[in-house]
Write an enzyme that holds these catalytic residues in place. Structure first.
Site, PDB file in Angstrom:
ATOM      1  N   HIS A  26       0.830  -1.211   0.000  1.00 52.29           N
ATOM      2  CA  HIS A  26       0.000   0.000   0.000  1.00 52.29           C
ATOM      3  C   HIS A  26       0.864   1.261   0.000  1.00 52.29           C
ATOM      4  CE1 HIS A  26      -3.731   2.249   1.300  1.00 52.29           C
ATOM      5  NE2 HIS A  26      -2.785   3.112   1.638  1.00 52.29           N
ATOM      6  N   GLU A  27       1.804   1.333   0.922  1.00 46.95           N
ATOM      7  CA  GLU A  27       2.638   2.530   1.015  1.00 46.95           C
ATOM      8  C   GLU A  27       3.617   2.632  -0.155  1.00 46.95           C
ATOM      9  OE1 GLU A  27       1.937   4.867   3.013  1.00 46.95           O
ATOM     10  OE2 GLU A  27       0.431   3.700   4.096  1.00 46.95           O
ATOM     11  N   HIS A  30       1.803   4.243  -3.058  1.00 48.33           N
ATOM     12  CA  HIS A  30       1.765   5.709  -2.928  1.00 48.33           C
ATOM     13  C   HIS A  30       3.099   6.313  -3.382  1.00 48.33           C
ATOM     14  CE1 HIS A  30      -2.091   6.088  -1.033  1.00 48.33           C
ATOM     15  NE2 HIS A  30      -1.748   5.524   0.100  1.00 48.33           N
TER      16      HIS A  30
END
Length: 225
Positions: A26-27, A30
């Protein structure tokens, strides 16, 4: 002790492994999208990596196991580098949740392939339990992060969609939004506001995944979930 945990004690290892993968990807998503749009901030801080140690927040991870919700370390984003800050901001924000939805789908694909190529689901109960949790948790993270409350990704997307005057007002009341979200998340209100979204959303996406993978099911002797 088990009564103080959001998950059964026997499933904690599966939850931990799932969160290590889910939070990291997820990170990273980003950071990767921000970098592709010209922002090197995350890369310069060592966040453009798939190493869990760079992304996990120990307390946020522990809180998911205890309370059922938590967080990873937010990836730093500097909108100054974006040629089109609104579009880039939306794509950077949505990249994280979308990565969790992709992980959930990939988890279901792998589980179907395990069945297709002869894994005995009757004797591999732990495997079923892991993939079931992996799929559900990633779908929940997708839905959770799209809620329109600060500091979640859904709020940042909503913020970038708003005209400048409304955006300015949203910034002024952001701290109240965080407080409102925490009240909803940690009180019985979550049973009426957040839980129904999860229940409906998880079932919806699993049905979609199942329909997409139906040809594989036809070649197996059993179903999934």
């Amino acid at each position: 002790m088990e009564q103080f945990l959001a998950f059964p004690l026997s499933t904690i290892p599966y939850v931990v492994v799932t969160l290590l993968i889910a939070f990291t990807v997820h990170e990273f998503a980003h950071a990767y999208v921000a970098y592709k749009f010209g922002d090197p901030t995350a890369k310069n801080q060592g966040r453009l990596t798939l190493s869990p140690l760079s992304h996990l927040d120990p307390f946020g991870t522990l809180l998911i196991i205890i309370a059922g919700f938590g967080w990873a370390r937010p990836v730093p984003v500097n909108r100054f580098y974006f040629k089109n800050p609104r579009l880039a901001g939306i794509l950077v924000s949505i990249a994280g949740p979308i990565s969790n939805l992709i992980l959930a789908f990939l988890g279901m694909v792998i589980w179907y392939l395990c069945i297709r190529f002869g894994v005995d689901t009757g004797t591999s109960e732990w495997l079923y339990e892991f993939f079931n949790l992996f799929i559900v948790i990633n779908v929940v993270l997708f839905l959770f992060n799209l809620l329109p409350f600060p500091p979640l990704d859904g709020y940042r997307i909503l913020e970038d969609l708003m005209p400048n005057d409304i955006r300015a007002k949203m910034t002024q009341y952001e701290s109240w939004g965080i407080l409102m979200f925490l009240i909803i998340a940690i009180t019985p209100l979550s049973d009426y506001v957040i839980a129904p979204i999860y229940n409906i959303g998880v079932e919806f996406f699993i049905r979609i995944f199942d329909s997409l993978l139906h040809p594989i099911i036809q070649l197996t002797i059993g179903g999934l979930l």
